[in-house]
Design a protein around this motif. Structure first.
Motif, PDB file in Angstrom:
ATOM      1  N   SER B 259       0.814  -1.213   0.000  1.00  0.00           N
ATOM      2  CA  SER B 259       0.000   0.000   0.000  1.00  0.00           C
ATOM      3  C   SER B 259       0.851   1.268   0.000  1.00  0.00           C
ATOM      4  CB  SER B 259      -0.988  -0.004   1.171  1.00  0.00           C
ATOM      5  OG  SER B 259      -0.304   0.194   2.366  1.00  0.00           O
ATOM      6  N   VAL B 260       2.114   1.188   0.493  1.00  0.00           N
ATOM      7  CA  VAL B 260       2.931   2.398   0.434  1.00  0.00           C
ATOM      8  C   VAL B 260       3.241   2.781  -1.016  1.00  0.00           C
ATOM      9  CG1 VAL B 260       4.006   2.241   2.696  1.00  0.00           C
ATOM     10  CG2 VAL B 260       5.084   1.105   0.761  1.00  0.00           C
ATOM     11  N   MET B 261       3.191   1.789  -1.910  1.00  0.00           N
ATOM     12  CA  MET B 261       3.426   2.112  -3.322  1.00  0.00           C
ATOM     13  C   MET B 261       2.347   3.047  -3.852  1.00  0.00           C
ATOM     14  SD  MET B 261       4.554  -1.466  -5.003  1.00  0.00           S
ATOM     15  CE  MET B 261       5.181  -2.731  -3.928  1.00  0.00           C
ATOM     16  N   ILE B 262       1.145   2.871  -3.337  1.00  0.00           N
ATOM     17  CA  ILE B 262       0.055   3.740  -3.774  1.00  0.00           C
ATOM     18  C   ILE B 262       0.284   5.161  -3.274  1.00  0.00           C
ATOM     19  CG2 ILE B 262      -2.457   4.055  -3.753  1.00  0.00           C
ATOM     20  CD1 ILE B 262      -1.590   1.522  -5.126  1.00  0.00           C
ATOM     21  N   GLN B 263       0.801   5.248  -2.035  1.00  0.00           N
ATOM     22  CA  GLN B 263       1.083   6.590  -1.510  1.00  0.00           C
ATOM     23  C   GLN B 263       2.226   7.245  -2.290  1.00  0.00           C
ATOM     24  OE1 GLN B 263       1.450   6.891   2.751  1.00  0.00           O
ATOM     25  NE2 GLN B 263       2.149   8.999   2.650  1.00  0.00           N
ATOM     26  N   SER B 348      -6.786  -2.619  -7.236  1.00  0.00           N
ATOM     27  CA  SER B 348      -6.351  -3.997  -7.026  1.00  0.00           C
ATOM     28  C   SER B 348      -5.456  -4.083  -5.789  1.00  0.00           C
ATOM     29  CB  SER B 348      -5.652  -4.554  -8.265  1.00  0.00           C
ATOM     30  OG  SER B 348      -4.293  -4.228  -8.258  1.00  0.00           O
ATOM     31  N   PHE B 349      -4.650  -3.017  -5.557  1.00  0.00           N
ATOM     32  CA  PHE B 349      -3.834  -2.998  -4.336  1.00  0.00           C
ATOM     33  C   PHE B 349      -4.713  -2.843  -3.104  1.00  0.00           C
ATOM     34  CE2 PHE B 349       0.858  -2.246  -5.235  1.00  0.00           C
ATOM     35  CZ  PHE B 349       0.804  -2.903  -6.435  1.00  0.00           C
ATOM     36  N   LEU B 402      -5.048 -11.860  -7.368  1.00  0.00           N
ATOM     37  CA  LEU B 402      -4.685 -10.435  -7.413  1.00  0.00           C
ATOM     38  C   LEU B 402      -3.185 -10.233  -7.633  1.00  0.00           C
ATOM     39  CD1 LEU B 402      -6.958  -8.965  -4.620  1.00  0.00           C
ATOM     40  CD2 LEU B 402      -7.151  -8.630  -7.075  1.00  0.00           C
ATOM     41  N   ILE B 403      -2.382 -11.213  -7.222  1.00  0.00           N
ATOM     42  CA  ILE B 403      -0.938 -11.110  -7.467  1.00  0.00           C
ATOM     43  C   ILE B 403      -0.686 -11.020  -8.967  1.00  0.00           C
ATOM     44  CG2 ILE B 403       1.240 -12.382  -7.387  1.00  0.00           C
ATOM     45  CD1 ILE B 403       0.484 -13.428  -4.726  1.00  0.00           C
TER      46      ILE B 403
END
Lengths: 139, 740
Positions: B259-263, B348-349, B402-403
């Motif tokens: 989820s940090v990738m989304i941030q 998806s994340f 989802l992977i």
């Protein structure tokens, strides 16, 4: 609230609700792993209760009787004070930690003859020979 | 030595407490000197904890049985590696190990951040100091590793089951994971406290997070492998509270990593990321607590102890304190964008996070259910493995799916073109695999489908889920094929692009592709490893065969195309045990495969002098006449029997050494990765009649092999990367400008 947002909220709620539903189904299944956890004394106090139980006690020294070349074992568990006892019959994999005075948990149900028929036997033994800290006299 | 240890630990506590307090004071008074002093306090604490560990290890190596820890977990005859490893055999030593790892990590944090992150560091040091202080309070006052009594002649010794190579490195590995999550947590808290809630705090700790996540995962796998080869039940996971304890922070940690990738990309999910890092740290503490307090009965957990209340208080302080801080700072954590479409990478994340956290929450609920039900109704109710499996397997399959989707789907909103381009091939591959697997299941699948339909009509959902079990392995293989195909397509495209652009050969193009963006391709490798793990788990749990048979020497046992002849047995007296070693020959599909030796060992209770004398006598005869040697061991067995009837209790501890034949021959491809697993349950020392339990575990080695791939991928992810450095430098620039 716009439609997109609503969609996400619906999906999220849907996932959470499905998880919760599956939890309910799983716990309601007969013999699906749901068991009351009691001590030997509590188990005895309620008579011989019907249903699935996990009973915790200590293996009474000298009662271990290994049968069928080590795949079955008869023994008695007792509570810490040694007042309440329960005979157990277990067939399956006997853990290496199963020894006299080991703290064990047996899972199963009582047979009509009062013997607890276990389908699972878990034993924990914090260290090897705790009971032998003070060897008995004459040794 | 123990005095030295006591002092070192006490001074370490004082240093850590000083670090926590001084660092916090420096944020109030802006004292730079105070801050430097606090950082030196952490370094001093590390040096002192090292001193304490050295003191305790010296006690183990010198057989100083006046120390309780040495008395309980070591003995004169214990082999050297196990004397060293006995440090973490007990509770106090384990807590000391926690303190050692944490202070070591704190030292690295201090040393690598002398010139950067200066605004965050006071709070980072304060948080690390606080956690360290807690563990040092435990080891100083509640569970001291230097507690002692009178000198004793010999120690009790480590539990024989723990005398295993994997068991020696498993706890430190797992602890590197548990403890490692403290660093991102400390930076998260610092970000909240200083209101510098940009992406700097997790960028700067990215490698710490991967490091912790990696060791946590490796620790879990090692624990499973130990259970597999040591406990003799042919399985590797039982949803035991201690196993669950290690799984939960790994799950939320995985969610956090994603989820940090989304941030990073979108400036979204800021509150969520803070929540995850706090939860992960709390679960890591809770995991240590569960393992060490014995609050929930478990095969692994140790006797109920005094550290429970202290842990509960600490956990409450961390949990409520962190979330209170988070709530105070909600205004700083506003999202910069919003989800646009369900068909997007962000979404998806988000779903992957919901699965991971959902599974973690389920595991937490089921694991702590005995406590909850007792508090609510006064009756303890335990939840067994079938419940965990029923709830978690379907979601794990969705997660697996989802992977495949996450890394390939477009940001913001996927177009039909994007979906077609990336997913047509993989989806077909997956569908074909699924169809093929269902075909192989044949009638079983048809029956199961009918059962599902019948269950749905009658609203008997328990029956529905029972019937669905038949479909899980085919679904798992189908989805696995889909995911592997998506990764293959990605690698192929990347390599092809480089070959076109730079005219490189395939191998060079591949190597450079990975090297130029380690994070992305390392991530793919981790995904592949995870898929392989899933294949191993699905096949070995669904298609496992087992039998139990009593054999006399020369008898034959047959199972699933295998034949096993019981060739014979011999008796041995080694280290601190006597063993009946059975020798068997294994024939696979009519072809000779291997000769195996599986053992049933007994560790005689050395506190009985006559038993000790008889054992040493047998051991002494080992190099002499074989017949006298064997006779001596038989006598020992007789003595054990007599002693047991006289004492009215057992005077030996059994332990079993399983034998495994792993199939990696390409001549039998259908058996590739399969284990033939033999456990002797009981061996008669006179006649050799033995009770064998035999398992055939298909594809189980995929689990361990997938674990290695995972390790490799995570290793690639943490290698120094020019691109990452640039991103981090950019983030720091932004931060500095904002501060100025």
């Amino acid at each position: 609230m716009d439609g997109r947002r609503l969609k996400f909220i619906l999906i999220g709620t849907g996932i959470a609700a499905t998880m919760a539903f599956m939890l309910v189904v799983a716990t309601q299944k007969p013999d699906g792993g749901f068991a009351y956890y009691v001590t030997v004394r509590e188990y005895k106090e309620h008579g011989v209760p019907a249903g699935h139980f996990r009973v915790n006690g200590k293996v009474a020294p000298g009662t271990i009787e290994r049968r069928d070349n080590g795949s079955r074992v008869l023994f008695t568990i007792a509570d810490k004070e040694g007042n309440a006892t329960l005979p157990v019959d277990f067939t399956g994999i006997i853990p290496d930690t199963f020894v006299d005075e080991a703290d064990v948990v047996v899972e199963g149900r009582s047979r009509p003859d009062g013997v607890f028929e276990a389908t699972k036997l878990m034993a924990k033994c914090p260290s090897k020979y705790e009971s032998a800290k003070t060897p008995a006299s004459g040794v | 030595m123990s005095t030295l240890g006591h002092f070192a630990l006490f001074l370490a506590l004082a240093s850590a407490a000083w670090a926590a307090v001084a660092s916090w004071l420096s944020t109030v008074s802006r004292g730079r000197g105070l801050q430097r002093s606090a950082e030196r306090g952490l370094l001093a604490a590390f040096a002192l904890v090292v001193l304490a560990v050295v003191a305790l290890e010296t006690g183990f190596l010198r057989d100083d049985f006046s120390l309780d820890a040495v008395y309980h977990y070591s003995s004169v005859s214990q082999p050297l590696p196990y004397k060293i490893g006995a440090l973490w055999g007990g509770q106090s030593g384990s807590l000391l190990l926690w303190a050692l790892i944490l202070s070591g990590m704190s030292t690295i944090v201090v040393l690598t951040n002398r010139m950067k992150n200066r605004a965050l560091m006071p709070w980072v040091v304060s948080t690390l100091g606080l956690v360290l202080t807690f563990f040092l309070i435990l080891t100083n006052f509640i569970a001291s590793p230097f507690a002692g009594g009178p000198m004793r002649a010999d120690g009790v010794g480590l539990n024989p089951q723990l005398k295993n190579y994997w068991m020696m490195i498993h706890p430190p590995t797992l602890y590197l994971g548990y403890v490692g999550f403290t660093v991102p947590f400390a930076f998260g808290i610092a970000a909240l406290a200083t209101r510098r809630t940009s992406d700097l705090w997790f960028r700067t700790t990215r490698r710490w997070t991967i490091f912790a996540w990696f060791f946590q995962g490796a620790g879990i796998l090692m624990g499973s492998y130990w259970a597999y080869i040591e406990l003799g039940w042919g399985g590797y996971w039982a949803w035991d509270p201690v196993e669950n304890a290690s799984l939960m922070p790994w799950l939320t940690g995985t969610a956090f990593l994603h989820s940090v990738m989304i941030q990073e990309k979108k400036g979204m999910m800021k509150v969520w990321n803070m929540t995850l890092v706090i939860l992960t740290f709390c679960l890591a503490i809770f995991g240590t607590f569960l393992t060490r307090s014995g609050i929930i009965s478990s095969v692994h957990s140790f006797a109920t102890s005094d550290i429970g209340p202290a842990f509960a208080w600490f956990l409450a302080v961390v949990f409520f304190g962190s979330f209170a801080l988070l709530i105070l700072r909600l205004d700083d954590l506003k999202s910069e964008a919003r989800m646009e479409s369900v068909l997007s990478r962000e979404a998806s994340f988000l779903f992957n996070n919901m699965m991971l956290v959902g599974i973690a929450a389920t595991v937490l609920l089921l694991t702590t259910f005995p406590l909850i039900s007792e508090a609510a109704t006064g009756r303890k109710v335990t939840m067994g493995p079938p419940i965990f499996n029923l709830v978690n397997i379907p979601w794990a399959l969705v997660l697996l799916f989802l992977i495949g989707v996450g890394p390939l789907i477009a940001w913001r909103k996927a177009t039909a073109e994007n979906l077609r381009r990336n997913f047509t091939g993989p989806a077909l591959t997956g569908a074909w695999t699924l169809a093929l697997m269902l075909l192989l299941e044949g009638r079983a699948a048809a029956h199961a489908a009918a059962d599902v339909a019948r269950g749905l009509v009658r609203l008997n959902f328990a029956a529905v889920f029972d019937a669905l079990k038949t479909f899980y392995p085919p679904l798992c293989f189908g989805i696995a094929a889909f995911v592997l195909a998506t990764v293959a397509v990605e690698f192929w495209r990347g390599v092809r692009a480089r070959r076109h652009q730079y005219g490189e050969g395939a191998a060079l193009a591949f190597a450079r592709l990975v090297w130029r963006n380690k994070r992305r391709w390392g991530g793919y490798t981790v995904h592949v490893g995870f898929v392989i793990v899933c294949i191993g788990v699905a096949a070995s749990s669904a298609y496992r065969k087992e039998t139990v048979q009593v054999l006399a020497p020369k008898d034959v046992l047959k199972i699933d195309g295998y034949a096993m002849t019981y060739d014979g047995f011999r008796l041995e007296a080694l280290d601190d045990y006597v063993a009946a070693i059975t020798e068997v020959s294994v024939w696979q599909d009519g072809r000779f495969a291997a000769r195996l030796a599986a053992e049933q060992r007994f560790h005689p209770n050395m506190l009985f002098p006559e038993l000790r004398a008889a054992f040493l006598e047998a051991k002494r005869l080992r190099d002499g006449d074989p017949e006298r040697y064997t006779a001596a061991i038989r006598d020992l067995f007789g003595l054990i029997e007599r002693l047991e009837s006289r004492e009215g209790r057992e005077v030996k501890t059994p332990s079993t050494e399983v034998a495994i034949h792993k199939s990696f021959s390409l001549r039998a491809p259908q058996r590739f990765g399969e284990d033939f697993y033999v456990t002797p349950l009981g061996v008669d020392p006179m006649t050799g009649r033995a009770n064998f339990r035999v398992f055939v575990n298909p594809l189980v080695n995929f689990l361990w092999f997938g674990g290695l791939v995972l390790v490799l991928g995570a290793g690639v992810c943490v290698l120094p990367d020019a691109r990452e450095r640039k991103r981090l430098a950019a983030a720091m620039d932004v931060e500095d400008r904002a501060a100025a």
